[in-house]
Design a protein around this motif. Structure first.
Motif, PDB file in Angstrom:
ATOM      1  N   PRO A   1       2.110   1.844  -7.055  1.00  0.00           N
ATOM      2  CA  PRO A   1       3.274   2.542  -7.611  1.00  0.00           C
ATOM      3  C   PRO A   1       4.515   2.321  -6.748  1.00  0.00           C
ATOM      4  O   PRO A   1       4.408   2.117  -5.527  1.00  0.00           O
ATOM      5  CB  PRO A   1       2.840   4.013  -7.594  1.00  0.00           C
ATOM      6  N   PRO A   2       5.708   2.356  -7.353  1.00  0.00           N
ATOM      7  CA  PRO A   2       6.946   2.131  -6.588  1.00  0.00           C
ATOM      8  C   PRO A   2       7.096   3.057  -5.389  1.00  0.00           C
ATOM      9  O   PRO A   2       7.624   2.654  -4.352  1.00  0.00           O
ATOM     10  CB  PRO A   2       8.043   2.381  -7.627  1.00  0.00           C
ATOM     11  N   SER A   3       6.627   4.289  -5.519  1.00  0.00           N
ATOM     12  CA  SER A   3       6.800   5.257  -4.436  1.00  0.00           C
ATOM     13  C   SER A   3       6.045   4.870  -3.173  1.00  0.00           C
ATOM     14  O   SER A   3       6.404   5.304  -2.076  1.00  0.00           O
ATOM     15  CB  SER A   3       6.338   6.643  -4.898  1.00  0.00           C
ATOM     16  N   ALA A   4       4.999   4.045  -3.311  1.00  0.00           N
ATOM     17  CA  ALA A   4       4.194   3.659  -2.149  1.00  0.00           C
ATOM     18  C   ALA A   4       4.485   2.245  -1.678  1.00  0.00           C
ATOM     19  O   ALA A   4       4.029   1.842  -0.606  1.00  0.00           O
ATOM     20  CB  ALA A   4       2.705   3.786  -2.486  1.00  0.00           C
ATOM     21  N   ALA A   5       5.241   1.482  -2.459  1.00  0.00           N
ATOM     22  CA  ALA A   5       5.383   0.052  -2.201  1.00  0.00           C
ATOM     23  C   ALA A   5       6.067  -0.259  -0.869  1.00  0.00           C
ATOM     24  O   ALA A   5       5.592  -1.106  -0.106  1.00  0.00           O
ATOM     25  CB  ALA A   5       6.139  -0.611  -3.345  1.00  0.00           C
ATOM     26  N   GLN A   6       7.194   0.394  -0.572  1.00  0.00           N
ATOM     27  CA  GLN A   6       7.936   0.047   0.636  1.00  0.00           C
ATOM     28  C   GLN A   6       7.143   0.363   1.899  1.00  0.00           C
ATOM     29  O   GLN A   6       7.110  -0.427   2.842  1.00  0.00           O
ATOM     30  CB  GLN A   6       9.284   0.783   0.672  1.00  0.00           C
ATOM     31  N   GLU A   7       6.501   1.527   1.937  1.00  0.00           N
ATOM     32  CA  GLU A   7       5.715   1.888   3.121  1.00  0.00           C
ATOM     33  C   GLU A   7       4.585   0.894   3.359  1.00  0.00           C
ATOM     34  O   GLU A   7       4.358   0.457   4.495  1.00  0.00           O
ATOM     35  CB  GLU A   7       5.137   3.284   2.954  1.00  0.00           C
TER      36      GLU A   7
ATOM     37  N   ILE B   1       4.560 -12.181   0.481  1.00  0.00           N
ATOM     38  CA  ILE B   1       4.125 -11.051  -0.355  1.00  0.00           C
ATOM     39  C   ILE B   1       4.489 -11.316  -1.809  1.00  0.00           C
ATOM     40  O   ILE B   1       5.635 -11.668  -2.116  1.00  0.00           O
ATOM     41  CB  ILE B   1       4.776  -9.736   0.113  1.00  0.00           C
ATOM     42  N   LEU B   2       3.507 -11.148  -2.679  1.00  0.00           N
ATOM     43  CA  LEU B   2       3.749 -11.191  -4.122  1.00  0.00           C
ATOM     44  C   LEU B   2       3.779  -9.753  -4.607  1.00  0.00           C
ATOM     45  O   LEU B   2       2.777  -9.035  -4.510  1.00  0.00           O
ATOM     46  CB  LEU B   2       2.644 -11.978  -4.831  1.00  0.00           C
ATOM     47  N   ASN B   3       4.927  -9.322  -5.121  1.00  0.00           N
ATOM     48  CA  ASN B   3       5.138  -7.911  -5.438  1.00  0.00           C
ATOM     49  C   ASN B   3       5.110  -7.668  -6.943  1.00  0.00           C
ATOM     50  O   ASN B   3       5.976  -8.125  -7.678  1.00  0.00           O
ATOM     51  CB  ASN B   3       6.491  -7.453  -4.868  1.00  0.00           C
ATOM     52  N   PHE B   4       4.099  -6.929  -7.408  1.00  0.00           N
ATOM     53  CA  PHE B   4       4.013  -6.519  -8.800  1.00  0.00           C
ATOM     54  C   PHE B   4       4.572  -5.120  -9.008  1.00  0.00           C
ATOM     55  O   PHE B   4       4.599  -4.631 -10.141  1.00  0.00           O
ATOM     56  CB  PHE B   4       2.555  -6.559  -9.279  1.00  0.00           C
ATOM     57  N   SER B   5       4.972  -4.466  -7.944  1.00  0.00           N
ATOM     58  CA  SER B   5       5.513  -3.113  -8.068  1.00  0.00           C
ATOM     59  C   SER B   5       6.958  -3.188  -8.563  1.00  0.00           C
ATOM     60  O   SER B   5       7.752  -3.986  -8.052  1.00  0.00           O
ATOM     61  CB  SER B   5       5.469  -2.404  -6.713  1.00  0.00           C
ATOM     62  N   PRO B   6       7.341  -2.368  -9.560  1.00  0.00           N
ATOM     63  CA  PRO B   6       8.695  -2.436 -10.112  1.00  0.00           C
ATOM     64  C   PRO B   6       9.730  -1.798  -9.198  1.00  0.00           C
ATOM     65  O   PRO B   6      10.346  -0.773  -9.523  1.00  0.00           O
ATOM     66  CB  PRO B   6       8.571  -1.679 -11.441  1.00  0.00           C
ATOM     67  N   THR B   7       9.913  -2.389  -8.043  1.00  0.00           N
ATOM     68  CA  THR B   7      10.901  -1.900  -7.085  1.00  0.00           C
ATOM     69  C   THR B   7      11.324  -3.050  -6.179  1.00  0.00           C
ATOM     70  O   THR B   7      10.600  -4.036  -6.032  1.00  0.00           O
ATOM     71  CB  THR B   7      10.323  -0.750  -6.236  1.00  0.00           C
ATOM     72  N   ILE B   8      12.501  -2.940  -5.594  1.00  0.00           N
ATOM     73  CA  ILE B   8      13.010  -3.950  -4.671  1.00  0.00           C
ATOM     74  C   ILE B   8      12.556  -3.609  -3.267  1.00  0.00           C
ATOM     75  O   ILE B   8      12.800  -2.494  -2.780  1.00  0.00           O
ATOM     76  CB  ILE B   8      14.546  -4.034  -4.717  1.00  0.00           C
ATOM     77  N   LEU B   9      11.902  -4.535  -2.609  1.00  0.00           N
ATOM     78  CA  LEU B   9      11.417  -4.312  -1.252  1.00  0.00           C
ATOM     79  C   LEU B   9      12.424  -4.810  -0.228  1.00  0.00           C
ATOM     80  O   LEU B   9      13.016  -5.885  -0.393  1.00  0.00           O
ATOM     81  CB  LEU B   9      10.077  -5.036  -1.051  1.00  0.00           C
ATOM     82  N   GLN B  10      12.604  -4.042   0.817  1.00  0.00           N
ATOM     83  CA  GLN B  10      13.455  -4.435   1.931  1.00  0.00           C
ATOM     84  C   GLN B  10      12.577  -5.043   3.024  1.00  0.00           C
ATOM     85  O   GLN B  10      11.676  -4.378   3.532  1.00  0.00           O
ATOM     86  CB  GLN B  10      14.218  -3.222   2.475  1.00  0.00           C
ATOM     87  N   VAL B  11      12.842  -6.298   3.355  1.00  0.00           N
ATOM     88  CA  VAL B  11      12.001  -6.998   4.331  1.00  0.00           C
ATOM     89  C   VAL B  11      12.885  -7.778   5.293  1.00  0.00           C
ATOM     90  O   VAL B  11      14.036  -8.104   4.974  1.00  0.00           O
ATOM     91  CB  VAL B  11      11.015  -7.962   3.637  1.00  0.00           C
ATOM     92  N   PRO B  12      12.349  -8.124   6.477  1.00  0.00           N
ATOM     93  CA  PRO B  12      13.099  -8.978   7.400  1.00  0.00           C
ATOM     94  C   PRO B  12      13.344 -10.356   6.797  1.00  0.00           C
ATOM     95  O   PRO B  12      12.666 -10.762   5.841  1.00  0.00           O
ATOM     96  CB  PRO B  12      12.175  -9.069   8.621  1.00  0.00           C
ATOM     97  N   GLN B  13      14.288 -11.081   7.367  1.00  0.00           N
ATOM     98  CA  GLN B  13      14.694 -12.366   6.816  1.00  0.00           C
ATOM     99  C   GLN B  13      13.545 -13.369   6.765  1.00  0.00           C
ATOM    100  O   GLN B  13      13.488 -14.202   5.848  1.00  0.00           O
ATOM    101  CB  GLN B  13      15.852 -12.935   7.641  1.00  0.00           C
ATOM    102  N   GLN B  14      12.634 -13.304   7.721  1.00  0.00           N
ATOM    103  CA  GLN B  14      11.570 -14.301   7.786  1.00  0.00           C
ATOM    104  C   GLN B  14      10.445 -14.039   6.786  1.00  0.00           C
ATOM    105  O   GLN B  14       9.538 -14.868   6.643  1.00  0.00           O
ATOM    106  CB  GLN B  14      10.973 -14.380   9.198  1.00  0.00           C
ATOM    107  N   VAL B  15      10.485 -12.918   6.086  1.00  0.00           N
ATOM    108  CA  VAL B  15       9.428 -12.560   5.139  1.00  0.00           C
ATOM    109  C   VAL B  15       9.841 -12.975   3.732  1.00  0.00           C
ATOM    110  O   VAL B  15      10.947 -12.666   3.278  1.00  0.00           O
ATOM    111  CB  VAL B  15       9.129 -11.049   5.177  1.00  0.00           C
ATOM    112  N   GLN B  16       8.954 -13.681   3.042  1.00  0.00           N
ATOM    113  CA  GLN B  16       9.208 -14.129   1.678  1.00  0.00           C
ATOM    114  C   GLN B  16       8.529 -13.177   0.684  1.00  0.00           C
ATOM    115  O   GLN B  16       7.333 -12.912   0.793  1.00  0.00           O
ATOM    116  CB  GLN B  16       8.665 -15.539   1.474  1.00  0.00           C
ATOM    117  N   VAL B  17       9.311 -12.679  -0.262  1.00  0.00           N
ATOM    118  CA  VAL B  17       8.781 -11.793  -1.299  1.00  0.00           C
ATOM    119  C   VAL B  17       9.093 -12.394  -2.656  1.00  0.00           C
ATOM    120  O   VAL B  17      10.238 -12.761  -2.942  1.00  0.00           O
ATOM    121  CB  VAL B  17       9.393 -10.381  -1.212  1.00  0.00           C
ATOM    122  N   ARG B  18       8.074 -12.524  -3.477  1.00  0.00           N
ATOM    123  CA  ARG B  18       8.246 -12.939  -4.863  1.00  0.00           C
ATOM    124  C   ARG B  18       7.936 -11.736  -5.750  1.00  0.00           C
ATOM    125  O   ARG B  18       6.867 -11.139  -5.640  1.00  0.00           O
ATOM    126  CB  ARG B  18       7.314 -14.097  -5.213  1.00  0.00           C
TER     127      ARG B  18
END
Length: 232
Positions: free
Chosen positions: A163-169, A182-199
């Motif tokens: 769920p979106p509420s748990a995704a960032q933590e 990280i492949l993110n299926f959660s409907p939220t935008i994740l904040q990550v460091p520059q070296q981390v790739q999120v799709r």
């Protein structure tokens, strides 16, 4: 014949995102040729199998240092290896799935990951009714053990299906444990460091885009009206 003798230099230009996406399609088409296929394939044949344009295919392959000769084609084995190397698929790709809901369980049981070089090594959830259950060849582990399991399984990629509420933590914990893909299926935008790739994969958004195209096919008048400029 196709020239592969020019190796990509260290620090060579980055492959554009659009070309990178098409390279995965070319690789799938190459793998789909089967063991009885010819040892060489032309750009036209490969483009047709991939549903792409031959000129675009040749441009995309040029990022790999590939300069095919007209009328001869590409060596299937060499081209497959070259694309796999460029995509990083010849390394150990050990993936964990965080979230053992309906989607997480479906992803855990998807055989297509294994056939493309991805090893699913762990599945996590917080629900006591789900923990310790077997899903495919995985046993659901408690999220409390996330860091320990990541280390013991030598995981280097993660899929988030929570769920979106748990995704960032949970994303923060994955990053702190050394996960950089990280492949993110959660409907939220994740904040990550520059070296981390999120799709991000938003299934609802994809369906909304399909609904738009379906409406244009179903109701040509709407399509025509959307193209007619209005004057005030």
């Amino acid at each position: 014949m196709t020239s592969w003798d020019k190796e990509l230099p260290s620090g060579s230009r980055e492959i554009p995102a659009a070309s990178l996406g098409r390279l995965t399609i070319y690789l799938r088409a190459l793998n789909g040729l089967g063991p009885d296929a010819a040892s060489r394939v032309s750009s036209e044949e490969l483009a047709t199998a991939a549903g792409e344009n031959p000129a675009m295919l040749r441009k995309d392959l040029s990022y790999l240092g590939s300069y095919g000769t007209r009328g001869v084609g590409y060596d299937v084995g060499q081209l497959t290896k070259r694309i796999s190397d460029a995509l990083g698929l010849n390394h150990d790709l050990r993936v964990v799935i965080v979230g053992a809901g309906n989607l997480g369980r479906a992803l855990a049981g998807y055989s297509g990951f294994v056939s493309r070089g991805f090893e699913m090594v762990a599945l996590f959830d917080v629900d006591p009714l789900v923990i310790d259950r077997e899903v495919g060849w995985l046993r659901v582990s408690p999220v409390d053990q996330l860091e320990q399991v990541l280390e013991s399984k030598r995981a280097n990629m993660a899929i988030l299906s929570v769920p979106p509420s748990a995704a960032q933590e949970l994303c923060d914990r994955l990053v702190a444990a050394g996960i950089t893909s990280i492949l993110n299926f959660s409907p939220t935008i994740l904040q990550v460091p520059q070296q981390v790739q999120v799709r991000k994969v938003d299934l609802a958004t994809e369906l909304q885009i399909l609904a738009y195209h379906a409406q244009r096919v179903r109701d040509p008048e709407v399509s025509s009206e959307s193209r007619t400029p209005r004057t005030g």
